[in-house]
Design a protein around this motif. Sequence first.
Motif, PDB file in Angstrom:
ATOM      1  N   UNK A 189      11.519  36.266  20.813  1.00 60.71           N
ATOM      2  CA  UNK A 189      11.294  36.760  19.311  1.00 60.71           C
ATOM      3  C   UNK A 189      12.624  37.207  19.029  1.00 60.71           C
ATOM      4  N   UNK A 190      13.114  36.797  17.970  1.00 60.45           N
ATOM      5  CA  UNK A 190      14.723  37.152  17.419  1.00 60.45           C
ATOM      6  C   UNK A 190      14.570  37.532  16.014  1.00 60.45           C
ATOM      7  N   UNK A 191      15.461  38.479  15.858  1.00 56.58           N
ATOM      8  CA  UNK A 191      15.520  39.094  14.351  1.00 56.58           C
ATOM      9  C   UNK A 191      16.875  38.846  14.075  1.00 56.58           C
ATOM     10  N   UNK A 192      17.097  38.111  12.587  1.00 52.20           N
ATOM     11  CA  UNK A 192      18.468  37.871  12.119  1.00 52.20           C
ATOM     12  C   UNK A 192      18.429  38.310  10.726  1.00 52.20           C
ATOM     13  N   UNK A 193      19.731  38.847  10.251  1.00 54.64           N
ATOM     14  CA  UNK A 193      19.821  39.039   8.973  1.00 54.64           C
ATOM     15  C   UNK A 193      19.748  40.441   8.534  1.00 54.64           C
ATOM     16  N   UNK A 194      19.527  41.582   9.592  1.00 55.48           N
ATOM     17  CA  UNK A 194      19.210  42.905   9.338  1.00 55.48           C
ATOM     18  C   UNK A 194      20.676  43.644   9.709  1.00 55.48           C
ATOM     19  N   UNK A 195      20.770  44.679   9.123  1.00 54.64           N
ATOM     20  CA  UNK A 195      22.035  45.488   9.381  1.00 54.64           C
ATOM     21  C   UNK A 195      21.692  46.959   9.420  1.00 54.64           C
ATOM     22  N   UNK A 196      20.817  47.619   8.455  1.00 53.38           N
ATOM     23  CA  UNK A 196      20.554  48.857   8.709  1.00 53.38           C
ATOM     24  C   UNK A 196      19.202  49.068   9.226  1.00 53.38           C
ATOM     25  N   UNK A 197      18.030  48.072   8.809  1.00 52.22           N
ATOM     26  CA  UNK A 197      16.762  48.627   9.399  1.00 52.22           C
ATOM     27  C   UNK A 197      17.080  47.869  11.032  1.00 52.22           C
ATOM     28  N   UNK A 198      16.494  48.742  11.685  1.00 54.01           N
ATOM     29  CA  UNK A 198      16.669  48.215  13.358  1.00 54.01           C
ATOM     30  C   UNK A 198      15.750  47.420  13.775  1.00 54.01           C
ATOM     31  N   UNK A 199      16.078  46.486  14.851  1.00 47.19           N
ATOM     32  CA  UNK A 199      15.271  45.510  15.396  1.00 47.19           C
ATOM     33  C   UNK A 199      13.955  45.871  15.782  1.00 47.19           C
ATOM     34  N   UNK A 200      13.728  47.206  16.288  1.00 46.22           N
ATOM     35  CA  UNK A 200      12.722  47.711  17.088  1.00 46.22           C
ATOM     36  C   UNK A 200      11.625  47.926  15.862  1.00 46.22           C
ATOM     37  N   UNK A 201      12.072  48.379  14.647  1.00 45.21           N
ATOM     38  CA  UNK A 201      11.027  48.760  13.607  1.00 45.21           C
ATOM     39  C   UNK A 201      10.601  47.264  13.014  1.00 45.21           C
ATOM     40  N   UNK A 202      11.241  46.365  12.998  1.00 48.92           N
ATOM     41  CA  UNK A 202      10.824  45.250  12.679  1.00 48.92           C
ATOM     42  C   UNK A 202       9.849  44.539  13.486  1.00 48.92           C
ATOM     43  N   UNK A 203      10.336  44.624  15.019  1.00 43.17           N
ATOM     44  CA  UNK A 203       9.434  44.001  15.746  1.00 43.17           C
ATOM     45  C   UNK A 203       8.221  44.647  16.074  1.00 43.17           C
ATOM     46  N   UNK A 204       8.072  46.095  15.968  1.00 45.98           N
ATOM     47  CA  UNK A 204       7.005  46.671  16.242  1.00 45.98           C
ATOM     48  C   UNK A 204       5.931  46.245  15.059  1.00 45.98           C
ATOM     49  N   UNK A 205       6.208  46.067  13.879  1.00 50.66           N
ATOM     50  CA  UNK A 205       5.409  45.783  12.875  1.00 50.66           C
ATOM     51  C   UNK A 205       4.794  44.266  13.177  1.00 50.66           C
ATOM     52  N   UNK A 206       5.736  43.332  13.572  1.00 47.86           N
ATOM     53  CA  UNK A 206       5.250  41.823  13.747  1.00 47.86           C
ATOM     54  C   UNK A 206       4.317  41.837  15.158  1.00 47.86           C
ATOM     55  N   UNK A 207       4.496  42.772  15.980  1.00 46.46           N
ATOM     56  CA  UNK A 207       3.747  42.842  17.285  1.00 46.46           C
ATOM     57  C   UNK A 207       2.403  43.367  16.828  1.00 46.46           C
ATOM     58  N   UNK A 208       2.327  44.466  15.708  1.00 47.48           N
ATOM     59  CA  UNK A 208       0.992  44.682  15.460  1.00 47.48           C
ATOM     60  C   UNK A 208       0.016  43.627  14.763  1.00 47.48           C
ATOM     61  N   UNK A 209       1.013  42.886  14.152  1.00 51.22           N
ATOM     62  CA  UNK A 209       0.389  41.651  13.483  1.00 51.22           C
ATOM     63  C   UNK A 209       0.086  40.383  14.087  1.00 51.22           C
ATOM     64  N   UNK A 210       0.360  40.713  15.698  1.00 50.13           N
ATOM     65  CA  UNK A 210      -0.045  39.755  16.621  1.00 50.13           C
ATOM     66  C   UNK A 210       1.188  38.590  17.021  1.00 50.13           C
ATOM     67  N   UNK A 211       2.206  38.819  16.465  1.00 50.20           N
ATOM     68  CA  UNK A 211       3.273  38.113  17.125  1.00 50.20           C
ATOM     69  C   UNK A 211       4.057  39.055  17.965  1.00 50.20           C
ATOM     70  N   UNK A 212       4.187  38.236  19.176  1.00 50.24           N
ATOM     71  CA  UNK A 212       4.655  38.821  20.503  1.00 50.24           C
ATOM     72  C   UNK A 212       4.773  38.228  21.516  1.00 50.24           C
ATOM     73  N   UNK A 213       5.478  38.200  22.599  1.00 50.74           N
ATOM     74  CA  UNK A 213       6.013  37.200  23.591  1.00 50.74           C
ATOM     75  C   UNK A 213       4.459  37.151  24.267  1.00 50.74           C
ATOM     76  N   UNK A 214       4.339  35.719  24.596  1.00 51.09           N
ATOM     77  CA  UNK A 214       3.034  35.518  25.459  1.00 51.09           C
ATOM     78  C   UNK A 214       2.012  34.918  24.386  1.00 51.09           C
TER      79      UNK A 214
END
Length: 408
Positions: A118-143
């Motif tokens: 899972x790769x995050x593109x286009x963000x500068x001020x919002x950290x990757x960890x915050x975006x990935x945490x939201x998507x992981x809660x919605x079921x988008x995660x490795x595996x």
Amino acid sequence: MEGEREVLFIYLIRFLCGYVRFRATGGFPERFINLCSREKIPLWDISGGKEVLYAKTTIRGYHRLRTCARKSGMRPRVAERYGLPFLLHRHRRRLGLLCGAVAAVLIVGLLSSMVWTIDVQGNETVPDAEILAVFEKLGVRAGVRRSKINVEQVQRAAARELNDLAWLALNIRGSAAVIEVRERAPAPEVQNDTSPQNILAGRDGTIVSLEVYEGEAAVKKGQAVLAGDLLISSVVTNKDLSVSFKHARGVAIAQTHRVVTHTFPFRQTVRRYTGEESRRYRLSLFGLQIPFGLGRQPEGEKESFTRRNTLQMNQVPLPVYLETYLQRGYTQQEVTFTKEQALQAAAAEFSQKVSQELQNAKILEETVEAHFTQDGCVITGRYLCEEEIGKPEALQVEDSTGAEEEPE
């Protein structure tokens, strides 16, 4: 490109169906080839001379060669066998190899249907960890399997959670999920340009240049000013001698004298590591997390570190990583620095302090001195700078009752 794909497809079909290379002797090779062509028996890679002929054909085509060979006087014999049917027949008694091949095909099919990275593109001020945490809660995660991800539903839910993003999109390309985002531009700060305000001097200095955008200049170039002096007035006298109040704006550049002082005490409280460590590990394999490793935690004060090692293939991260949790024990001790040690440490901290305090000033001249006191090392820097000293301040007017109010 299309021609290469057709050739590869033909090779694949021949390998799956199997084919043979045969040797035919005697008779008339030309008549044999013509008879095969008339019966639509495929032949390729034909070679040889008048008495011997080499060619390749399918398994079914070889069984149909007998009629053509008899009519032409040729005697075909199999020279080599190729393809999956012969390979399976050769290893038919090796059950483990067959099971391994079937398992490999199933595993490849299963893994190809899962999200690996899972790769995050286009963000500068919002950290990757915050975006990935939201998507992981919605079921988008490795595996997770791609079929279980409702892209439109996940995008709508993530957009409601991430208020700092103006737009986001989830694209699943093969085994990689790419989250493309656009951050929300902050709304410009709207200032009330109609409210009267003066521009005062924020510090002592000598005016080098004064640019007035709105209002009336109260000082001239080369004039010395003190902190709090009026630089640009909001009170403007019109041609008819009437007075109007403006929202003063401008830039006042002045030469200033700045002093920066930093003290480094000889006695400092530092950390001394006791040597006690505790390591714990967690292996993540396609979303399955396996903790292992038991270690006794250090007693007393301790600090923690986390390190993640991700497995990569051709510089592509795989959903397999090892997390290491390390705890180190330490004690707080007071130490006494020598003069040389204190001077080196004070110089490093003094440089950082100057960079922070004079980051908006242009340094023209500098004089730095260091001396030692009974308690530590003191470094003093005197600087001649050029900087903007203007400071806006709202205009206050007293009414007849003595209360202060802003003029309309």
